[in-house]
Design a protein around this motif. Structure first.
Motif, PDB file in Angstrom:
ATOM      1  N   ALA A  37       0.832  -1.208   0.000  1.00 54.12           N
ATOM      2  CA  ALA A  37       0.000   0.000   0.000  1.00 54.12           C
ATOM      3  C   ALA A  37       0.866   1.258   0.000  1.00 54.12           C
ATOM      4  N   VAL A  38       1.936   1.264   0.802  1.00 52.61           N
ATOM      5  CA  VAL A  38       2.843   2.416   0.852  1.00 52.61           C
ATOM      6  C   VAL A  38       3.555   2.585  -0.491  1.00 52.61           C
ATOM      7  N   ILE A  39       4.064   1.498  -1.040  1.00 53.13           N
ATOM      8  CA  ILE A  39       4.788   1.547  -2.314  1.00 53.13           C
ATOM      9  C   ILE A  39       3.866   2.024  -3.435  1.00 53.13           C
ATOM     10  N   ALA A  40       2.659   1.485  -3.487  1.00 53.34           N
ATOM     11  CA  ALA A  40       1.714   1.874  -4.531  1.00 53.34           C
ATOM     12  C   ALA A  40       1.405   3.369  -4.448  1.00 53.34           C
ATOM     13  N   LYS A  41       1.232   3.883  -3.244  1.00 54.90           N
ATOM     14  CA  LYS A  41       0.919   5.304  -3.064  1.00 54.90           C
ATOM     15  C   LYS A  41       2.104   6.184  -3.465  1.00 54.90           C
ATOM     16  N   VAL A  42       3.290   5.904  -2.906  1.00 53.20           N
ATOM     17  CA  VAL A  42       4.468   6.735  -3.185  1.00 53.20           C
ATOM     18  C   VAL A  42       4.868   6.643  -4.657  1.00 53.20           C
ATOM     19  N   CYS A  43       4.929   5.445  -5.186  1.00 57.36           N
ATOM     20  CA  CYS A  43       5.321   5.280  -6.588  1.00 57.36           C
ATOM     21  C   CYS A  43       4.279   5.884  -7.526  1.00 57.36           C
ATOM     22  N   GLY A  44       3.012   5.784  -7.153  1.00 57.07           N
ATOM     23  CA  GLY A  44       1.954   6.389  -7.952  1.00 57.07           C
ATOM     24  C   GLY A  44       2.091   7.902  -7.998  1.00 57.07           C
ATOM     25  N   GLU A  45       2.405   8.508  -6.848  1.00 50.79           N
ATOM     26  CA  GLU A  45       2.583   9.959  -6.781  1.00 50.79           C
ATOM     27  C   GLU A  45       3.774  10.422  -7.616  1.00 50.79           C
ATOM     28  N   LEU A  46       4.862   9.631  -7.591  1.00 49.50           N
ATOM     29  CA  LEU A  46       6.107  10.043  -8.242  1.00 49.50           C
ATOM     30  C   LEU A  46       6.257   9.526  -9.673  1.00 49.50           C
ATOM     31  N   GLY A  76      17.353  -2.437  -7.466  1.00 47.53           N
ATOM     32  CA  GLY A  76      18.039  -3.689  -7.161  1.00 47.53           C
ATOM     33  C   GLY A  76      18.813  -3.711  -5.860  1.00 47.53           C
ATOM     34  N   ALA A  77      18.936  -2.572  -5.177  1.00 47.28           N
ATOM     35  CA  ALA A  77      19.667  -2.511  -3.902  1.00 47.28           C
ATOM     36  C   ALA A  77      18.661  -2.462  -2.746  1.00 47.28           C
ATOM     37  N   GLN A  78      18.942  -3.214  -1.692  1.00 48.40           N
ATOM     38  CA  GLN A  78      18.012  -3.249  -0.565  1.00 48.40           C
ATOM     39  C   GLN A  78      17.856  -1.865   0.057  1.00 48.40           C
ATOM     40  N   HIS A  79      16.605  -1.461   0.205  1.00 43.27           N
ATOM     41  CA  HIS A  79      16.277  -0.147   0.768  1.00 43.27           C
ATOM     42  C   HIS A  79      15.703  -0.301   2.174  1.00 43.27           C
ATOM     43  N   ASP A  80      14.795  -1.235   2.366  1.00 42.04           N
ATOM     44  CA  ASP A  80      14.083  -1.382   3.635  1.00 42.04           C
ATOM     45  C   ASP A  80      13.606  -2.810   3.786  1.00 42.04           C
ATOM     46  N   PHE A  81      13.208  -3.153   5.012  1.00 41.99           N
ATOM     47  CA  PHE A  81      12.527  -4.424   5.229  1.00 41.99           C
ATOM     48  C   PHE A  81      11.572  -4.279   6.400  1.00 41.99           C
ATOM     49  N   TRP A  82      10.638  -5.220   6.516  1.00 44.23           N
ATOM     50  CA  TRP A  82       9.555  -5.259   7.501  1.00 44.23           C
ATOM     51  C   TRP A  82       8.572  -4.115   7.348  1.00 44.23           C
ATOM     52  N   ARG A  83       8.977  -2.894   7.635  1.00 52.35           N
ATOM     53  CA  ARG A  83       8.067  -1.747   7.513  1.00 52.35           C
ATOM     54  C   ARG A  83       8.664  -0.733   6.541  1.00 52.35           C
ATOM     55  N   VAL A  84       7.807  -0.151   5.714  1.00 50.92           N
ATOM     56  CA  VAL A  84       8.264   0.817   4.721  1.00 50.92           C
ATOM     57  C   VAL A  84       7.840   2.207   5.171  1.00 50.92           C
ATOM     58  N   ASN A  85       8.805   3.088   5.317  1.00 48.70           N
ATOM     59  CA  ASN A  85       8.525   4.476   5.686  1.00 48.70           C
ATOM     60  C   ASN A  85       8.304   5.272   4.403  1.00 48.70           C
ATOM     61  N   PRO A  86       7.101   5.843   4.221  1.00 51.50           N
ATOM     62  CA  PRO A  86       6.824   6.541   2.962  1.00 51.50           C
ATOM     63  C   PRO A  86       7.751   7.733   2.710  1.00 51.50           C
ATOM     64  N   ASP A  87       8.098   8.476   3.738  1.00 49.56           N
ATOM     65  CA  ASP A  87       8.976   9.636   3.554  1.00 49.56           C
ATOM     66  C   ASP A  87      10.383   9.200   3.145  1.00 49.56           C
ATOM     67  N   ARG A  88      10.870   8.134   3.766  1.00 50.04           N
ATOM     68  CA  ARG A  88      12.210   7.618   3.440  1.00 50.04           C
ATOM     69  C   ARG A  88      12.244   7.080   2.004  1.00 50.04           C
ATOM     70  N   LEU A  89      11.175   6.379   1.601  1.00 51.66           N
ATOM     71  CA  LEU A  89      11.099   5.858   0.232  1.00 51.66           C
ATOM     72  C   LEU A  89      11.024   7.011  -0.761  1.00 51.66           C
ATOM     73  N   ARG A  90      10.202   8.004  -0.492  1.00 50.00           N
ATOM     74  CA  ARG A  90      10.062   9.168  -1.368  1.00 50.00           C
ATOM     75  C   ARG A  90      11.419   9.845  -1.553  1.00 50.00           C
ATOM     76  N   LYS A  91      12.155  10.012  -0.447  1.00 46.64           N
ATOM     77  CA  LYS A  91      13.478  10.656  -0.500  1.00 46.64           C
ATOM     78  C   LYS A  91      14.457   9.810  -1.329  1.00 46.64           C
ATOM     79  N   ALA A  92      14.437   8.484  -1.140  1.00 41.26           N
ATOM     80  CA  ALA A  92      15.335   7.587  -1.885  1.00 41.26           C
ATOM     81  C   ALA A  92      15.067   7.654  -3.380  1.00 41.26           C
ATOM     82  N   LEU A  93      13.818   7.925  -3.741  1.00 43.66           N
ATOM     83  CA  LEU A  93      13.443   7.986  -5.159  1.00 43.66           C
ATOM     84  C   LEU A  93      13.663   9.360  -5.759  1.00 43.66           C
ATOM     85  N   GLY A  94      14.050  10.310  -4.911  1.00 45.90           N
ATOM     86  CA  GLY A  94      14.310  11.657  -5.407  1.00 45.90           C
ATOM     87  C   GLY A  94      13.086  12.535  -5.482  1.00 45.90           C
TER      88      GLY A  94
END
Length: 95
Positions: A37-46, A76-94
């Motif tokens: 759900a977090v990935i779909a939202k963040v990736c959808g926005e970006l 291809g590089a590990q970013h997170d596991f167990w819980r995904v922080n939307p702000d951290r993912l957004r920042k990693a994606l630029g």
């Protein structure tokens, strides 16, 4: 005024649309559903493409990640596991 030397220019960072996010999980995993759900939202926005891989269908992924799922990879590089922080993912994606 002279143009800036090519040596002083920074290499342009990849835009979010040039990145790829991979969710590694398994069926009937509530943390995997939360991560999706977090990935779909963040990736959808970006505008970032993303994919989902099932460790029960891939022996190598199962061996590598079974204790950490869900696992999130960025390009291809590990970013997170167990819980995904939307702000951290957004920042990693630029974004």
């Amino acid at each position: 005024m002279a143009d800036m030397s090519p040596l002083l220019r920074r290499t342009p960072r990849k835009s979010p649309a040039e990145r790829t996010v991979t969710l590694i999980g398994k069926p009937d995993c509530h943390l995997c559903e939360d991560a999706e759900a977090v990935i779909a939202k963040v990736c959808g926005e970006l505008g970032t493409p993303w994919e989902k891989k099932d460790i029960t269908q891939d022996e190598e992924l199962h061996r590598k990640y079974w204790e950490q799922i869900p696992v999130v990879l960025v390009d291809g590089a590990q970013h997170d596991f167990w819980r995904v922080n939307p702000d951290r993912l957004r920042k990693a994606l630029g974004g």
